[in-house]
Design an enzyme around this catalytic site. Structure first.
Site, PDB file in Angstrom:
ATOM      1  N   ASN A 100     -38.834  48.983  19.630  1.00  0.00           N
ATOM      2  CA  ASN A 100     -39.615  47.737  19.617  1.00  0.00           C
ATOM      3  C   ASN A 100     -40.344  47.607  18.277  1.00  0.00           C
ATOM      4  OD1 ASN A 100     -42.197  49.228  19.851  1.00  0.00           O
ATOM      5  ND2 ASN A 100     -41.331  49.782  21.830  1.00  0.00           N
ATOM      6  N   LYS A 148     -20.531  58.857  18.204  1.00  0.00           N
ATOM      7  CA  LYS A 148     -20.812  57.465  17.834  1.00  0.00           C
ATOM      8  C   LYS A 148     -19.884  56.540  18.624  1.00  0.00           C
ATOM      9  CE  LYS A 148     -20.820  54.463  13.887  1.00  0.00           C
ATOM     10  NZ  LYS A 148     -20.095  54.207  12.669  1.00  0.00           N
TER      11      LYS A 148
END
Ligand code: CTP
Length: 441
Positions: free
Chosen positions: A244, A323
């Site tokens: 955030n 990944k």
């Protein structure tokens, strides 16, 4: 100089996007009693009109020595000899380079050479320019020459990159300028006037109403404060995460002010974009889980817990070891699970004497939601803010909040103010709760 003026400051504005912040610096200097005259580089006038500074100082703003309208034919000499401090906001890579090399090809650089006043530079520039060997060499040279710096901070820059190069908060720049003036025997003014109280005393009525920094009083000496700060990062795979916009400014301001008021402070720190304060213990904990573990470990020692971190409420249920590749996937669905609610857990495991403070960042029904969090999480105090308001919320230097307290239907409305002043105010309220508890016993 009139009697109530303290110091004479030459405020030099160089050509960078942060030039507009020089206006705030000017206002704060004036409020603290300084007499300020402004000089700008040509490039700075592209960002802010000299007229703005002229209106605020009621003085001619010097840009070009040779301008026909310049009332003083040897302005750089007169200007430079009649100031106690030359403060440059923002100091660009170019003006730093000129100062370091004695180049005097415009008013500001000529003033630097012609002045014996104290010099304080507040740099602001792109991170690569800041880190460049040439800039660092010039800064090292200037420091050797006795020039002081208010180092830039890390944060999101105008070029949308995140890194060091952001102008330090204007309040800190002014504080440092006043401190430097007060400490220096070079200052032409007799008695050093600066201390926090004095500075505060000169702020305007609205600020006085809402702030009264208690940095000299050690009223938190008996408290051990544990604070969560910053945002958490919840891993998706080895290179990606959910997070955030939290900068850590509010939590760090609380930690800094509490430490200055005598508290023993431990910060459990997530991801932040600003520097941590000095003299506080920092424990790094990037994910909600890590933060939770560190808090539970440190909690038995704490007398006050402040949950200032923006903890992710959800995290990816499965973290990929490798990944995640986009090949053959047009849509990627992440399954999320709840993170531990640290504040709730602290409250459920509270020991006698522990005071608990939470934050509620909301966009609607602010008081209602905050009151329900206060009750549901069994808190002593909650600081609620409407993050859609100007000057409030993430990554700003200021905040506008409402404080709600356990068992009290009244709310305390705190108007727009710096996060440092707000930290002081929040700590006042916590202390007043502590005193009430002592009386009850
Ligand atoms: N908090 C926490 N642990 C979490 C989530 C939040 O400690 N996992 C703390 C924050 O530090 C803050 C307060 O709880 O002090 C925020 O309360 P919360 O109810 O979690 O607010 P939001 O995350 O905004 O959740 P909601 O969707 O209920 O508004």
């Amino acid at each position: 100089m009139s009697e109530n003026k303290i110091y004479r400051v030459g405020l030099g504005v160089a050509g960078g996007i942060a030039a507009y912040k020089a206006i705030e610096v000017l206002r704060l200097l004036q409020k603290s009693g300084c007499e300020v005259q402004v000089a700008m580089t040509e490039h700075a006038t592209e960002f802010v009109q000299p007229l703005t500074f002229r209106a605020l100082t009621e003085n001619y703003v010097l840009v070009d020595d040779y301008a026909p309208e310049n009332p003083d034919p040897i302005a750089h000499i007169n200007f430079s000899q009649n100031i106690d401090l030359l403060l440059i906001v923002p100091a660009t890579a170019n003006i730093i380079a000129k100062f370091a090399n004695g180049i005097a090809d415009d008013f500001l650089s000529s003033t630097f050479l012609a002045s014996t006043a104290l010099v304080l530079l507040a740099p602001a520039m792109n991170t690569t320019m800041w880190e460049h060997a040439a800039t660092q060499r010039n800064i090292a040279q200037l420091k050797k020459d006795g020039v002081d710096f208010v180092e830039p901070i890390a944060g999101e820059l105008a070029c949308k990159t995140v890194g060091t190069g952001k102008l330090e908060d204007v309040e800190n720049i002014v504080n440092q300028a006043l401190k430097l003036l007060a400490q220096s025997p070079k200052s032409k003014v007799q008695s050093p006037k600066y201390d926090h109280k004095d500075f505060k005393a000169k702020l305007n009525a609205q600020e006085l109403e809402t702030s009264d920094l208690r940095l000299e009083t050690q009223d938190l000496l008996e408290e051990k404060i544990l604070i969560t700060v910053g945002g958490t990062r919840e891993a998706i795979d080895p290179v990606r995460f959910i997070s955030n916009y939290s900068s850590g400014k509010m939590g760090f301001a609380l930690a800094e002010i509490a430490q200055k008021r005598g508290a023993d402070v431990t910060v459990v720190c997530g991801a932040t974009t600003v520097e941590a304060p000095e003299n506080v213990k920092i424990i790094c904990a990037i994910s909600a889980d890590e933060m939770h573990r560190s808090v539970i470990r440190e909690l038995p020692d704490a007398s006050i817990f402040i949950g200032a971190a923006a903890v992710a409420d959800y995290r990816p249920k499965n973290v990929s070891d490798n990944k995640i590749k986009k090949t053959n996937q047009d849509i990627l669905t992440l399954e999320l699970e709840k993170t531990p609610d640290i504040l709730l857990d602290v409250s459920e495991n509270r020991h006698e004497n522990l005071l608990i403070v939470g934050f509620a960042a909301e966009t609607e029904n602010i008081i209602e939601y905050a009151r329900s969090k206060l009750e549901k999480k069994n808190l002593d105090l909650i600081v609620a803010n409407d993050i859609t308001k100007n000057g409030a919320g993430f990554n700003t230097d200021t905040n506008v909040v409402t404080i709600l307290r356990r068992g009290d239907v009244d709310t305390i409305e705190i108007p727009l103010m710096s996060k440092h002043k707000l930290a002081d105010k929040i700590l006042d309220e916590v202390l007043s709760l502590r005193q009430k508890l002592k009386v009850k016993r």
